[in-house]
Design a protein around this motif. Structure first.
Motif, PDB file in Angstrom:
ATOM      1  N   GLN A  36      60.569  28.196  67.374  1.00  0.00           N
ATOM      2  CA  GLN A  36      59.695  29.242  66.875  1.00  0.00           C
ATOM      3  C   GLN A  36      58.978  29.931  68.038  1.00  0.00           C
ATOM      4  OE1 GLN A  36      57.055  27.330  64.108  1.00  0.00           O
ATOM      5  NE2 GLN A  36      58.690  26.705  62.721  1.00  0.00           N
ATOM      6  N   PRO A  37      58.714  31.223  67.908  1.00  0.00           N
ATOM      7  CA  PRO A  37      58.001  31.945  68.976  1.00  0.00           C
ATOM      8  C   PRO A  37      56.614  31.335  69.208  1.00  0.00           C
ATOM      9  CG  PRO A  37      58.942  33.473  67.374  1.00  0.00           C
ATOM     10  CD  PRO A  37      59.070  32.104  66.777  1.00  0.00           C
ATOM     11  N   PHE A  38      56.222  31.257  70.469  1.00  0.00           N
ATOM     12  CA  PHE A  38      54.897  30.750  70.809  1.00  0.00           C
ATOM     13  C   PHE A  38      53.904  31.913  70.711  1.00  0.00           C
ATOM     14  CE2 PHE A  38      51.532  29.044  73.517  1.00  0.00           C
ATOM     15  CZ  PHE A  38      51.506  27.709  73.125  1.00  0.00           C
ATOM     16  N   LYS A  39      52.869  31.743  69.920  1.00  0.00           N
ATOM     17  CA  LYS A  39      51.931  32.826  69.666  1.00  0.00           C
ATOM     18  C   LYS A  39      51.254  33.307  70.955  1.00  0.00           C
ATOM     19  CE  LYS A  39      50.796  31.243  64.975  1.00  0.00           C
ATOM     20  NZ  LYS A  39      49.722  30.800  64.061  1.00  0.00           N
ATOM     21  N   LYS A  40      51.118  34.619  71.086  1.00  0.00           N
ATOM     22  CA  LYS A  40      50.467  35.185  72.264  1.00  0.00           C
ATOM     23  C   LYS A  40      49.015  34.730  72.369  1.00  0.00           C
ATOM     24  CE  LYS A  40      53.317  39.364  72.629  1.00  0.00           C
ATOM     25  NZ  LYS A  40      53.308  40.851  72.618  1.00  0.00           N
ATOM     26  N   SER A  41      48.362  34.593  71.223  1.00  0.00           N
ATOM     27  CA  SER A  41      46.956  34.151  71.221  1.00  0.00           C
ATOM     28  C   SER A  41      46.846  32.724  71.734  1.00  0.00           C
ATOM     29  CB  SER A  41      46.374  34.251  69.814  1.00  0.00           C
ATOM     30  OG  SER A  41      47.104  33.445  68.890  1.00  0.00           O
ATOM     31  N   TRP A  42      47.848  31.901  71.450  1.00  0.00           N
ATOM     32  CA  TRP A  42      47.854  30.525  71.953  1.00  0.00           C
ATOM     33  C   TRP A  42      48.016  30.507  73.470  1.00  0.00           C
ATOM     34  CZ3 TRP A  42      51.308  27.202  68.159  1.00  0.00           C
ATOM     35  CH2 TRP A  42      50.715  27.219  66.887  1.00  0.00           C
ATOM     36  N   ARG A  43      48.944  31.343  73.975  1.00  0.00           N
ATOM     37  CA  ARG A  43      49.149  31.408  75.424  1.00  0.00           C
ATOM     38  C   ARG A  43      47.873  31.871  76.134  1.00  0.00           C
ATOM     39  NH1 ARG A  43      53.273  31.624  79.128  1.00  0.00           N
ATOM     40  NH2 ARG A  43      52.805  32.817  81.012  1.00  0.00           N
ATOM     41  N   LYS A  44      47.163  32.799  75.521  1.00  0.00           N
ATOM     42  CA  LYS A  44      45.924  33.295  76.107  1.00  0.00           C
ATOM     43  C   LYS A  44      44.889  32.173  76.205  1.00  0.00           C
ATOM     44  CE  LYS A  44      42.532  37.019  75.607  1.00  0.00           C
ATOM     45  NZ  LYS A  44      42.108  38.183  74.775  1.00  0.00           N
ATOM     46  N   ILE A  45      44.837  31.314  75.180  1.00  0.00           N
ATOM     47  CA  ILE A  45      43.904  30.182  75.194  1.00  0.00           C
ATOM     48  C   ILE A  45      44.255  29.218  76.326  1.00  0.00           C
ATOM     49  CG2 ILE A  45      43.125  28.134  73.932  1.00  0.00           C
ATOM     50  CD1 ILE A  45      43.528  29.798  71.340  1.00  0.00           C
TER      51      ILE A  45
END
Length: 274
Positions: A36-45
């Motif tokens: 599944q794609p890794f959420k951009k908001s998660w990467r930002k965190i």
């Protein structure tokens, strides 16, 4: 009569089939989650909360993100004393916990079910019997705690501070999840399950020597790269050494090369190169 005879056999066959097929089903589900794609908001965190994430090799960054996805799908987070569980909390904890799983054959902390998060250090009452035979209750403020029956307890304030200062050798999440690894084969004792290519004899000799050295440093008030708390027992020394391994790799390798080599073999990564 025939039904009463075959029913237990049928149930036994189903149970055996379930037990045999369960690992493959779990592996299949985990592979689906990783895709599944890794959420951009998660990467930002991660980038905000883990400064050394950007220094990690690209392949380890990808592996860490995939581990985080599985971890979040399988573990429950519970807020305590008013803490509301958010993606910030879940990702910050998961990213640091999964750091210990990179490049290793892992079952994602199989005993762990729940992470309890307090706003700050929490109070624990501990009973002890003194030398005079009197039982006393002592209250302690803890930043984290690892239980061997499915729970890790963390202070959110200490979790943030541990993540944001990546080179002080102090990280409560790494510490408590090192205990979880140590507890996979029973009570934490400083001897986690080693890879087939790693010697328990060598591990014991190196760790015992360094543990004794730390106890002597505590006794003589000699400065040490390791927190004095590591001299409490072998389990705490393993957890403290794991913190320093990931956060102060250069100094660790220079001052304690034999111990660093044991942890590099165990964790299957070399933070010196990050």
């Amino acid at each position: 009569m025939m039904l009463s005879y075959f029913l237990p056999i049928f149930i036994a066959v189903l149970l055996i089939g379930y037990s045999a097929g369960k690992p493959y089903w779990i592996k299949h589900q985990r592979n689906k989650i990783r895709q599944q794609p890794f959420k951009k908001s998660w990467r930002k965190i991660i980038q905000q909360r883990m400064p050394y994430f950007r220094q990690m090799p690209a392949d380890l960054q990808l592996q860490l993100k995939q581990h985080i996805q599985v971890f979040l799908a399988e573990k429950e987070f519970v807020g305590c004393n008013g803490v509301k569980i958010t993606d910030d909390i879940r990702i910050t904890v998961a990213a640091q916990a999964c750091l210990l799983l990179l490049n290793r054959k892992t079952d994602f902390y199989p005993k762990l079910q729940t992470i309890l998060v307090y706003p700050r250090a929490f109070i624990k009452s501990q009973q002890s019997v003194q030398t005079d035979g009197v039982q006393r209750t002592q209250k302690m403020a803890l930043a984290g705690e690892s239980w061997d029956f499915g729970k890790v307890v963390l202070s959110w304030q200490d979790t943030i501070e541990g993540a944001q200062i990546p080179d002080d050798g102090r990280n409560v999440v790494i510490h408590e999840f090192a205990h979880q690894l140590d507890q996979e084969n029973g009570k934490a004792n400083g001897a986690p399950i080693l890879d087939k290519g790693q010697s328990y004899k060598c591990w014991s000799e190196v760790f015992s020597s360094q543990f004794d050295q730390l106890k002597m440093q505590v006794k003589t008030s000699t400065p040490s790269l390791f927190d004095y708390y590591g001299a409490t027992n072998p389990a705490e020394f393993f957890a403290v050494a794991s913190e320093v391994f990931f956060e102060q790799a250069q100094q660790f390798n220079a001052q304690h090369p034999k111990l660093y080599r044991q942890l590099k073999q165990y964790y299957q990564v070399d933070p010196v190169l990050w």
